[in-house]
Design a protein around this motif. Sequence first.
Motif, PDB file in Angstrom:
ATOM      1  N   LEU A   1       0.844  -1.197   0.000  1.00  0.00           N
ATOM      2  CA  LEU A   1       0.000   0.000   0.000  1.00  0.00           C
ATOM      3  C   LEU A   1       0.881   1.249   0.000  1.00  0.00           C
ATOM      4  CD1 LEU A   1      -2.827  -1.028   2.485  1.00  0.00           C
ATOM      5  CD2 LEU A   1      -2.765  -1.196   0.009  1.00  0.00           C
ATOM      6  N   THR A   2       0.615   2.132  -0.947  1.00  0.00           N
ATOM      7  CA  THR A   2       1.412   3.343  -1.128  1.00  0.00           C
ATOM      8  C   THR A   2       0.496   4.545  -1.230  1.00  0.00           C
ATOM      9  OG1 THR A   2       1.378   3.406  -3.559  1.00  0.00           O
ATOM     10  CG2 THR A   2       2.983   1.927  -2.515  1.00  0.00           C
ATOM     11  N   PRO A   3       1.023   5.758  -1.010  1.00  0.00           N
ATOM     12  CA  PRO A   3       0.201   6.955  -1.235  1.00  0.00           C
ATOM     13  C   PRO A   3      -0.300   7.004  -2.681  1.00  0.00           C
ATOM     14  CG  PRO A   3       2.169   7.514  -0.002  1.00  0.00           C
ATOM     15  CD  PRO A   3       2.341   6.089  -0.448  1.00  0.00           C
ATOM     16  N   LYS A   4      -1.397   7.656  -2.885  1.00  0.00           N
ATOM     17  CA  LYS A   4      -2.028   7.735  -4.198  1.00  0.00           C
ATOM     18  C   LYS A   4      -1.066   8.350  -5.219  1.00  0.00           C
ATOM     19  CE  LYS A   4      -6.277   6.706  -5.614  1.00  0.00           C
ATOM     20  NZ  LYS A   4      -6.839   5.357  -5.401  1.00  0.00           N
ATOM     21  N   ASP A   5      -0.922   7.675  -6.356  1.00  0.00           N
ATOM     22  CA  ASP A   5      -0.177   8.174  -7.520  1.00  0.00           C
ATOM     23  C   ASP A   5       1.319   8.387  -7.244  1.00  0.00           C
ATOM     24  OD1 ASP A   5      -2.584   8.256  -8.982  1.00  0.00           O
ATOM     25  OD2 ASP A   5      -3.029  10.254  -8.197  1.00  0.00           O
ATOM     26  N   GLU A   6       1.863   7.748  -6.211  1.00  0.00           N
ATOM     27  CA  GLU A   6       3.300   7.903  -5.951  1.00  0.00           C
ATOM     28  C   GLU A   6       4.135   7.104  -6.947  1.00  0.00           C
ATOM     29  OE1 GLU A   6       6.439   7.374  -2.242  1.00  0.00           O
ATOM     30  OE2 GLU A   6       4.470   8.269  -1.957  1.00  0.00           O
ATOM     31  N   PHE A   7       3.580   5.981  -7.406  1.00  0.00           N
ATOM     32  CA  PHE A   7       4.258   5.149  -8.394  1.00  0.00           C
ATOM     33  C   PHE A   7       3.383   5.024  -9.635  1.00  0.00           C
ATOM     34  CE2 PHE A   7       5.906   3.625  -4.298  1.00  0.00           C
ATOM     35  CZ  PHE A   7       7.282   3.675  -4.536  1.00  0.00           C
ATOM     36  N   PRO A   8       4.006   4.897 -10.823  1.00  0.00           N
ATOM     37  CA  PRO A   8       3.203   4.653 -12.028  1.00  0.00           C
ATOM     38  C   PRO A   8       2.495   3.312 -11.909  1.00  0.00           C
ATOM     39  CG  PRO A   8       5.548   4.319 -12.466  1.00  0.00           C
ATOM     40  CD  PRO A   8       5.450   4.937 -11.104  1.00  0.00           C
TER      41      PRO A   8
ATOM     42  N   GLN B   1       1.661  -3.792 -12.790  1.00  0.00           N
ATOM     43  CA  GLN B   1       1.044  -4.993 -12.238  1.00  0.00           C
ATOM     44  C   GLN B   1       1.556  -5.344 -10.846  1.00  0.00           C
ATOM     45  OE1 GLN B   1      -1.455  -6.838 -13.536  1.00  0.00           O
ATOM     46  NE2 GLN B   1      -1.628  -5.194 -15.041  1.00  0.00           N
ATOM     47  N   SER B   2       2.869  -5.253 -10.644  1.00  0.00           N
ATOM     48  CA  SER B   2       3.435  -5.707  -9.375  1.00  0.00           C
ATOM     49  C   SER B   2       4.743  -4.986  -9.087  1.00  0.00           C
ATOM     50  CB  SER B   2       3.665  -7.220  -9.394  1.00  0.00           C
ATOM     51  OG  SER B   2       4.540  -7.580 -10.443  1.00  0.00           O
ATOM     52  N   MET B   3       5.175  -5.068  -7.802  1.00  0.00           N
ATOM     53  CA  MET B   3       6.404  -4.406  -7.372  1.00  0.00           C
ATOM     54  C   MET B   3       7.165  -5.301  -6.408  1.00  0.00           C
ATOM     55  SD  MET B   3       5.159  -0.490  -6.625  1.00  0.00           S
ATOM     56  CE  MET B   3       6.764  -0.086  -5.924  1.00  0.00           C
ATOM     57  N   SER B   4       8.463  -5.159  -6.390  1.00  0.00           N
ATOM     58  CA  SER B   4       9.298  -5.818  -5.392  1.00  0.00           C
ATOM     59  C   SER B   4       9.374  -4.925  -4.157  1.00  0.00           C
ATOM     60  CB  SER B   4      10.704  -6.051  -5.946  1.00  0.00           C
ATOM     61  OG  SER B   4      11.584  -6.457  -4.898  1.00  0.00           O
ATOM     62  N   ILE B   5       9.431  -5.547  -2.986  1.00  0.00           N
ATOM     63  CA  ILE B   5       9.541  -4.766  -1.752  1.00  0.00           C
ATOM     64  C   ILE B   5      10.999  -4.571  -1.344  1.00  0.00           C
ATOM     65  CG2 ILE B   5       7.268  -5.513  -0.932  1.00  0.00           C
ATOM     66  CD1 ILE B   5       8.720  -7.439   0.963  1.00  0.00           C
ATOM     67  N   GLU B   6      11.923  -5.135  -2.101  1.00  0.00           N
ATOM     68  CA  GLU B   6      13.339  -5.026  -1.747  1.00  0.00           C
ATOM     69  C   GLU B   6      13.777  -3.565  -1.757  1.00  0.00           C
ATOM     70  OE1 GLU B   6      17.598  -7.190  -2.781  1.00  0.00           O
ATOM     71  OE2 GLU B   6      15.928  -7.331  -4.203  1.00  0.00           O
TER      72      GLU B   6
END
Length: 290
Positions: A169-176, A179-184
């Motif tokens: 969960l991230t702030p709105k529109d912080e990332f483009p 489909q998925s992201m690494s947490i590293e």
Amino acid sequence: MIKIIQLEYFIAVVDNNSFTKAADFLHISQPSLTATIKKMEERLGYDLFYRTTKQIQITEKGIQFYHHAIKLVQNYKQTMEKMYDLNLSDTPKIKIALLESTSQWMSQVLARHHAEYEDQRYMISEVHDMNEVTDSLLNFNHHVAISNEEIKHEHITSIPLYKESYVLLTPKDEFPRKQSMSIENLPLIVPNKGSQVRKHLDDYCTRIGIHPNIIVESDRFETALNYVHRGMGYAVLPRVYYQSYNARDLDAFEIKPKMIRALYINYLKKRQHSDNVKSIIQYSKEYWDI
């Protein structure tokens, strides 16, 4: 034999540091209170107080006795409250242990249940430690418990309800959007050690060979989301919780590689459950179309 009321008298003396004030609080005479404490000391075989003409002081043994007395009185009152509950209704409270992330769908299950059983009352607790969940069932403290691991115990039935992935969960529109992201290497906000979700996260990181960058540890998901809103990091939480009111104004990304858990409903085999309890189990299964 020392009685509960005598323990309550002793506690009152300690709390008020005075026989006079304690007698006023208890609405009894001071000589009667003094005589009661004296009889207790005779039966115990040691002094609870040092007495002088001006003041009283509790002895070391009195301090130890005080701590035991507090626990005994609290247990007595809790037991009597439970006995009183049985007298109030033919349908005692159904006690359910939940995970924070399951409270939304369980509330819908209980709303349906209560519409059918209008006299039923419920006691809901959040229990996140697997050992506590197991013990609470074995000790008859809960009728039903939700866990995100199967409880493998010969006296407990553990039924799988559904599977869900964890999301970042991230702030709105912080990332483009993707489909998925690494947490590293990301600053993470995660549950405290001991919770089932934290165990899953630690196991996941070990399995894929990464060291999580944990900025904040929190007991509750709701608190974790507050820190996400403040821009301190990103929360790793179950997808079902993302559907809750508190998370709807955040973005959610699938974690790569996927991190998945299964949810179970558990109950004690040897306990004679009422039809009311059985119906909650059935409604939970129907909610997830089992």
